[in-house]
Design an enzyme around this catalytic site. Sequence first.
Site, mmCIF file in Angstrom:
data_model
loop_
_atom_site.group_PDB
_atom_site.id
_atom_site.type_symbol
_atom_site.label_atom_id
_atom_site.label_comp_id
_atom_site.label_asym_id
_atom_site.label_seq_id
_atom_site.Cartn_x
_atom_site.Cartn_y
_atom_site.Cartn_z
ATOM 1 N N ASN A 1 0.848 -1.197 0.000
ATOM 2 C CA ASN A 1 0.000 0.000 0.000
ATOM 3 C C ASN A 1 0.886 1.252 0.000
ATOM 4 O OD1 ASN A 1 0.572 0.839 2.856
ATOM 5 N ND2 ASN A 1 -0.248 -1.222 3.212
ATOM 6 N N ASP B 1 -4.068 -6.645 5.284
ATOM 7 C CA ASP B 1 -5.101 -7.475 5.914
ATOM 8 C C ASP B 1 -5.097 -8.876 5.310
ATOM 9 O OD1 ASP B 1 -6.159 -5.549 7.673
ATOM 10 O OD2 ASP B 1 -7.136 -4.560 5.986
ATOM 11 N N LYS C 1 8.808 -16.872 -10.871
ATOM 12 C CA LYS C 1 8.036 -15.717 -11.350
ATOM 13 C C LYS C 1 6.776 -16.198 -12.086
ATOM 14 C CE LYS C 1 8.385 -11.738 -14.325
ATOM 15 N NZ LYS C 1 8.958 -11.280 -15.569
ATOM 16 N N ASP D 1 -4.099 -10.181 12.979
ATOM 17 C CA ASP D 1 -4.194 -8.779 13.387
ATOM 18 C C ASP D 1 -3.193 -8.534 14.526
ATOM 19 O OD1 ASP D 1 -5.024 -6.319 14.712
ATOM 20 O OD2 ASP D 1 -6.713 -6.407 13.324
ATOM 21 N N ILE D 2 -2.142 -7.791 14.210
ATOM 22 C CA ILE D 2 -1.051 -7.567 15.182
ATOM 23 C C ILE D 2 -1.574 -6.788 16.391
ATOM 24 C CG2 ILE D 2 1.221 -6.488 15.515
ATOM 25 C CD1 ILE D 2 1.591 -6.754 12.421
ATOM 26 N N PHE E 1 -4.498 2.817 15.009
ATOM 27 C CA PHE E 1 -4.887 3.822 14.017
ATOM 28 C C PHE E 1 -6.040 3.238 13.215
ATOM 29 C CE2 PHE E 1 -2.169 7.595 13.270
ATOM 30 C CZ PHE E 1 -1.348 7.471 14.375
ATOM 31 N N LYS F 1 -13.574 -0.363 15.877
ATOM 32 C CA LYS F 1 -12.251 -0.989 16.034
ATOM 33 C C LYS F 1 -11.766 -0.864 17.474
ATOM 34 C CE LYS F 1 -10.934 -0.487 11.216
ATOM 35 N NZ LYS F 1 -10.290 0.300 10.178
ATOM 36 N N LYS G 1 -11.108 -4.466 18.992
ATOM 37 C CA LYS G 1 -9.695 -4.810 19.222
ATOM 38 C C LYS G 1 -9.279 -4.524 20.664
ATOM 39 C CE LYS G 1 -8.475 -3.991 14.363
ATOM 40 N NZ LYS G 1 -7.358 -3.922 13.412
HETATM 41 O O1 PMT Z 1 2.756 6.138 6.612
HETATM 42 P P1 PMT Z 1 2.119 7.441 6.167
HETATM 43 O O2 PMT Z 1 2.260 7.668 4.685
HETATM 44 O O3 PMT Z 1 2.605 8.611 6.985
HETATM 45 O O4 PMT Z 1 0.540 7.319 6.403
HETATM 46 C C1 PMT Z 1 0.034 7.210 7.692
HETATM 47 C C2 PMT Z 1 -1.117 6.185 7.753
HETATM 48 C C3 PMT Z 1 -2.283 6.693 6.924
HETATM 49 C C4 PMT Z 1 -0.662 4.827 7.243
HETATM 50 C C5 PMT Z 1 -1.496 6.076 9.289
HETATM 51 O O5 PMT Z 1 -1.892 7.333 9.748
HETATM 52 C C6 PMT Z 1 -2.617 5.062 9.487
HETATM 53 O O6 PMT Z 1 -3.784 5.363 9.395
HETATM 54 N N1 PMT Z 1 -2.214 3.796 9.810
HETATM 55 C C7 PMT Z 1 -3.143 2.676 9.959
HETATM 56 C C8 PMT Z 1 -3.486 2.130 8.605
HETATM 57 C C9 PMT Z 1 -4.360 0.912 8.672
HETATM 58 O O7 PMT Z 1 -3.931 -0.139 8.326
HETATM 59 O O8 PMT Z 1 -5.548 1.119 9.204
HETATM 60 P P2 PMT Z 1 -6.670 -0.055 9.379
HETATM 61 O O9 PMT Z 1 -7.882 0.709 9.731
HETATM 62 O O10 PMT Z 1 -6.688 -0.952 8.184
HETATM 63 O O11 PMT Z 1 -6.145 -0.886 10.618
HETATM 64 C C10 PMT Z 1 -6.527 -0.621 11.965
HETATM 65 C C11 PMT Z 1 -5.387 -0.854 12.912
HETATM 66 O O12 PMT Z 1 -5.053 -2.234 12.936
HETATM 67 C C12 PMT Z 1 -4.113 -0.121 12.569
HETATM 68 O O13 PMT Z 1 -3.557 0.362 13.788
HETATM 69 C C13 PMT Z 1 -3.222 -1.181 11.962
HETATM 70 O O14 PMT Z 1 -1.837 -0.930 12.215
HETATM 71 C C14 PMT Z 1 -3.676 -2.424 12.721
HETATM 72 N N2 PMT Z 1 -3.531 -3.685 11.969
HETATM 73 C C15 PMT Z 1 -4.226 -3.930 10.814
HETATM 74 C C16 PMT Z 1 -4.119 -5.160 10.195
HETATM 75 C C17 PMT Z 1 -3.272 -6.133 10.750
HETATM 76 N N3 PMT Z 1 -3.104 -7.311 10.169
HETATM 77 N N4 PMT Z 1 -2.610 -5.871 11.874
HETATM 78 C C18 PMT Z 1 -2.716 -4.688 12.498
HETATM 79 O O15 PMT Z 1 -2.067 -4.450 13.535
#
Ligand code: PMT
Length: 401
Positions: free
Chosen positions: A210, A279, A289, A306-307, A323, A337, A341
Amino acid sequence: MAHLFNRNVVLGVSGGIAAYKSAELVRQLKERGADVRVVMTRGAQEFITPLTLQALSGHPVHTELLDTEAELGMGHIELARWADLLIIAPATADLIARLASGRADDLLTTVALATAAPKLVAPAMNQQMWRDPATSANIDTLQDRGMSLVGPASGEQACGDVGPGRMEQPVNIALAAAGLFANGALAGRRVVITAGPTREALDPVRYLSNHSSGKMGYALAAAAVDAGAQVTLISGPVQLATPEHAERVDVVSAAQMLDACLERVKECDLFIACAAVADYRPATVAAGKIKKDAEHLTLELERTTDILATVSGHAQAPFTVGFAAETHDLEQYARGKLERKKLDMIVANDVSDTAIGFNSDQNAVTVFWQQGSCALAQASKSTIARELIALIAQRMEAPDG
Ligand code: PMT
């Protein structure tokens, strides 16, 4: 060395003999990691040329308020928003008076009014002008409004007088600037922050990923260091320098990020998940390849762990902040969330707006916790990070957590 890593500093130079020292100040600020943009008053240009400060700062110098060409580059409001800190050095008696009376009659005073960034003023003037009650009253006004002062120093002056009024040495101004960002809000805390994207391999040469640049997570790491924390930054692949005094652990995939986090969860007081973790990942990784023989190719994806939820569900879970990257219904999804979570706080950002969120230099977020919320207005990621760290530190101390 006290650092200004990743800080955007606007240096305002006004017209006094000490203006020549601003060249050394630019060097000192850059040496500490700051990105410096210079604004000069007309008077300042009589003492030192914009070209000198342009060469040292690496950016064109801003001199005019009403200049269509300059406004097309970085206008005064953009400059005011860009700044994490405004330093005015030297600040003459006249400039101090104009700041105190809230004037906006040139570019520097306009930026000073238009910026929400902290302001550091380094006065420089004749000793009698410094002692004049009018100057004293103006200085009191600036300090009452929250501006910080560095100097003036005492000694022999360019005009032959001896006394207070010499501009403080550039090295001390740079140290005072770095000191403005340092605070003890997370003193003694161990903080783990995830940042950047993950890459999920499809075959030896391709991956799913991403647009996360890591800027938000790295800014958080710098702000946590400034707040006195011991910081570990678990980072996906990004093109950023490691914030000074932070330990960096490089990972590539979501699985590697999970392992790195779990290794540290027991020794951490605060976990901030800023990374954009995939995800889903390909269910199988092709050994060679993938060939483009077929007209259509279907990929089978499987969920990654999900970490964040794993850390918050740990028996010795730290204070956990997630976040939420959302494109609509920000509060509803973010609060969902937070509950699902089992987080202490969640930081929601609207990633449908390209001026903020993924890969931009700015962000605007709303933070939610069980009993409340707080919106942080659009600002540089470094300013948002500082505000977030202050808010998180406050919530960690709150009796209801
Ligand atoms: O890196 P930049 O370019 O500065 O951009 C910042 C950002 C937009 C990436 C940042 O501000 C942000 O929003 N990060 C979270 C992005 C995200 O994956 O959001 P989510 O809504 O999909 O996930 C929710 C939370 O679960 C997040 O804290 C994510 O880190 C966590 N997660 C998600 C999936 C996973 N398998 N494990 C996780 O820990």
